[in-house]
Motif scaffolding. Structure first.
Motif, short mmCIF file in Angstrom:
data_model
loop_
_atom_site.label_atom_id
_atom_site.label_comp_id
_atom_site.label_asym_id
_atom_site.label_seq_id
_atom_site.Cartn_x
_atom_site.Cartn_y
_atom_site.Cartn_z
N LEU A 283 0.85 -1.19 0.00
CA LEU A 283 0.00 0.00 0.00
C LEU A 283 0.89 1.24 0.00
N PHE A 284 0.64 2.15 -0.93
CA PHE A 284 1.43 3.38 -0.96
C PHE A 284 0.74 4.44 -1.80
N GLY A 285 1.23 5.65 -1.73
CA GLY A 285 0.77 6.76 -2.56
C GLY A 285 1.96 7.54 -3.07
N CYS A 286 1.70 8.63 -3.76
CA CYS A 286 2.75 9.55 -4.19
C CYS A 286 2.31 10.96 -3.81
N ALA A 287 3.23 11.73 -3.28
CA ALA A 287 2.90 13.05 -2.75
C ALA A 287 2.54 14.03 -3.85
N GLY A 288 1.58 14.89 -3.55
CA GLY A 288 1.24 15.96 -4.45
C GLY A 288 2.27 17.08 -4.40
N GLU A 289 2.38 17.83 -5.48
CA GLU A 289 3.32 18.96 -5.59
C GLU A 289 4.76 18.52 -5.38
N ARG A 290 5.03 17.28 -5.68
CA ARG A 290 6.38 16.74 -5.58
C ARG A 290 6.70 16.01 -6.88
N ASP A 291 7.84 15.43 -6.96
CA ASP A 291 8.39 14.80 -8.15
C ASP A 291 7.35 13.94 -8.89
N ARG A 292 6.78 14.46 -9.98
CA ARG A 292 5.76 13.72 -10.73
C ARG A 292 6.36 12.57 -11.52
N ALA A 293 7.62 12.67 -11.88
CA ALA A 293 8.23 11.66 -12.75
C ALA A 293 8.26 10.28 -12.09
N LYS A 294 8.21 10.25 -10.77
CA LYS A 294 8.35 8.95 -10.10
C LYS A 294 7.01 8.22 -9.94
N PRO A 316 -1.57 14.56 -0.66
CA PRO A 316 -1.88 15.06 -2.00
C PRO A 316 -1.73 16.57 -2.14
N ARG A 317 -1.79 17.29 -1.02
CA ARG A 317 -1.69 18.75 -1.02
C ARG A 317 -2.76 19.33 -1.95
N THR A 318 -2.42 20.25 -2.82
CA THR A 318 -3.46 20.91 -3.63
C THR A 318 -3.72 20.19 -4.95
N GLU A 319 -3.04 19.09 -5.22
CA GLU A 319 -3.29 18.34 -6.45
C GLU A 319 -4.51 17.44 -6.31
N PRO A 320 -5.27 17.22 -7.38
CA PRO A 320 -6.37 16.26 -7.33
C PRO A 320 -5.83 14.85 -7.09
N LEU A 321 -6.30 14.19 -6.06
CA LEU A 321 -5.80 12.87 -5.72
C LEU A 321 -6.07 11.87 -6.85
N ASP A 322 -7.23 11.98 -7.49
CA ASP A 322 -7.55 11.04 -8.57
C ASP A 322 -6.52 11.12 -9.70
N ALA A 323 -6.04 12.32 -9.97
CA ALA A 323 -5.04 12.48 -11.04
C ALA A 323 -3.72 11.81 -10.66
N MET A 377 -0.83 14.35 7.69
CA MET A 377 -1.12 14.17 6.28
C MET A 377 -1.61 15.52 5.76
N CYS A 378 -1.07 15.92 4.61
CA CYS A 378 -1.40 17.24 4.08
C CYS A 378 -2.46 17.14 2.97
N TYR A 379 -3.63 17.72 3.24
CA TYR A 379 -4.68 17.87 2.25
C TYR A 379 -4.86 19.36 1.98
N GLY A 380 -4.79 19.76 0.73
CA GLY A 380 -4.83 21.20 0.43
C GLY A 380 -3.60 21.85 1.03
N THR A 381 -3.81 22.78 1.94
CA THR A 381 -2.69 23.43 2.63
C THR A 381 -2.73 23.15 4.13
N VAL A 382 -3.56 22.16 4.52
CA VAL A 382 -3.78 21.88 5.94
C VAL A 382 -3.12 20.56 6.33
N GLU A 383 -2.34 20.59 7.40
CA GLU A 383 -1.73 19.38 7.95
C GLU A 383 -2.72 18.74 8.93
#
Length: 407
Positions: A283-294, A316-323, A377-383
């Motif tokens: 189980l894992f994810g990839c952070a938003g607003e970070r290295d997209r290439a990975k 995910p920060r401000t990026e759409p999680l689905d994307a 966990m950061c959603y939008g700009t909120v920790e």
């Protein structure tokens, strides 16, 4: 004296190992890592997300160490911390690298700039104040491409470590050989300038053997006796959020790990495969607003190495999680994974962890990756407060408490 540790993966484990080796030698070390700071008997939290603390905080911690009579500081130095001059005022005496692989191109702009940031730690050896009788020592990895561009940087002494059969980039002064691994203990022999000596460890995976060799090299550079190195390595039972077992009486293995780069994910899943005869459920994810290439790259690795992959949120920060999940899924499918069979998307991380736990059969291994020790966990700009350990434990207890478990 100050020892700096940098690298893409393994920095925190290696820093903790060095700290324990120094303690085993009867010295008085302090440590500043991305997990926390240790000043004497006091453990301090250094923040929510992984990076070296800001320069004023680093200097405050070092001042407190000096006031407490500590002799050596171990300072985990991230590429962010180096590039943003958070450790520029530190007079390093030993510089250690674990590895340098793909990461943080979002901040640095290119892999070349990322490597240059890592190399700053080794350039600090020449620019930092010299302390009477203390040599400047660079500890390099013969099994990593970073050796080729870090070795020319001047130092009074270079100590090069590597595992037998993996020292592809240069000759190793510190060679780990004769590895014998069991489910609970791994033995190896270290051929070094101080002679050949055995080590044993409960840490799992070849990547941890490399971390142990890095820490052993740093300890020898700091004149730690071999007997203390042996005792110190054996004393390290694990590092929080690093291949950490979570046990609530379940009939399968559950691990929390911090792997959040392609290289770390691959190594974690390869190690997970060695720890079970059942399925590996990752189980894992990839952070938003970070290295997209990975993102697709990591999806591909999981699709190839895990039996079941569950893709979910990871800051995910401000990026759409689905994307973000779409990019990860594309990589998994390139590796032959099929949605609904060998990979799933469960956006809510708590729900995803419960889903992974419920999928597990006796003898399987569930590993949650990417959050490790982090407390938010950061959603939008909120920790938002988050504990991978607590959520995984709750999922395990919930499974055990149900009467209608079906496999």
């Amino acid at each position: 004296r100050i020892t700096g540790v940098t690298g893409t993966d393994g920095k925190t484990t290696t820093s903790n190992l060095i700290y324990h080796l120094l303690s085993a030698a009867g010295l008085k070390p302090g440590m500043i890592s991305t997990v926390g700071a240790r000043i004497g008997d006091e453990a301090l939290d250094t923040g929510l997300h992984v990076t070296t603390p800001d320069a004023p905080d680093v200097q405050r911690y070092l001042a407190e160490m000096a006031a407490a009579g500590l002799e050596i500081a171990v300072l985990e130095s991230t590429s962010h911390g180096l590039a943003q001059h958070r450790v520029t005022a530190c007079d390093f005496d030993v510089a250690v690298v674990t590895n340098v692989t793909h990461e943080h191109t979002d901040l640095h702009g290119s892999i070349e700039a990322y490597r240059a940031a890592k190399a700053m730690l080794f350039r600090h050896l020449s620019t930092g104040t010299r302390k009477p009788g203390v040599p400047k020592v660079a500890v390099l990895n013969a099994g990593d491409a970073s050796y080729t561009y870090l070795r020319p940087i001047p130092a009074d002494r270079h100590l090069v470590y590597g595992l037998e059969g993996a020292a592809a980039y240069g000759p190793a002064d510190m060679l780990g050989a004769g590895v014998q691994a069991t489910p609970r203990v791994t033995h190896l022999a270290v051929h070094s300038p101080a002679g050949t000596f055995p080590l044993r460890t409960v840490l799992v995976g070849r990547f941890n053997l490399s971390n142990i060799l890095a820490a052993t090299s740093a300890a020898l550079a700091l004149d730690v006796p071999v007997a203390a190195i042996q005792d110190g390595v054996w004393a390290v039972r694990g590092v929080v959020g690093r291949m950490e077992r979570i046990d609530e009486g379940q009939d399968f293995t559950a691990l929390v790990d911090f792997a959040h780069t392609p290289n770390a994910l691959q190594r974690a899943l390869e190690t997970a495969r060695e720890l079970t005869e059942g399925r590996v459920i990752a189980l894992f994810g990839c952070a938003g607003e970070r290295d997209r290439a990975k993102r697709a790259w990591m999806g591909q690795i999981a699709g190839r190495l895990a039996d079941v992959t569950i893709m979910t949120a990871e800051d995910p920060r401000t990026e759409p999680l689905d994307a973000i999940l779409d990019e990860m899924a594309r990589g998994a499918e390139q590796a032959g994974a099929v949605e609904g069979e060998s990979y799933y998307r469960v956006p809510d991380r708590a729900e995803a962890i419960q889903f992974a736990v419920d999928l597990a059969r006796p003898g399987d291994l569930v590993i949650t990756l990417g959050k490790g020790h982090e407390q938010s966990m950061c959603y939008g700009t909120v920790e938002t407060p988050w504990s991978e350990h607590e959520v995984l434990r709750a999922a395990l207890r919930h499974r055990r408490g149900r009467q209608d478990i079906r496999y």
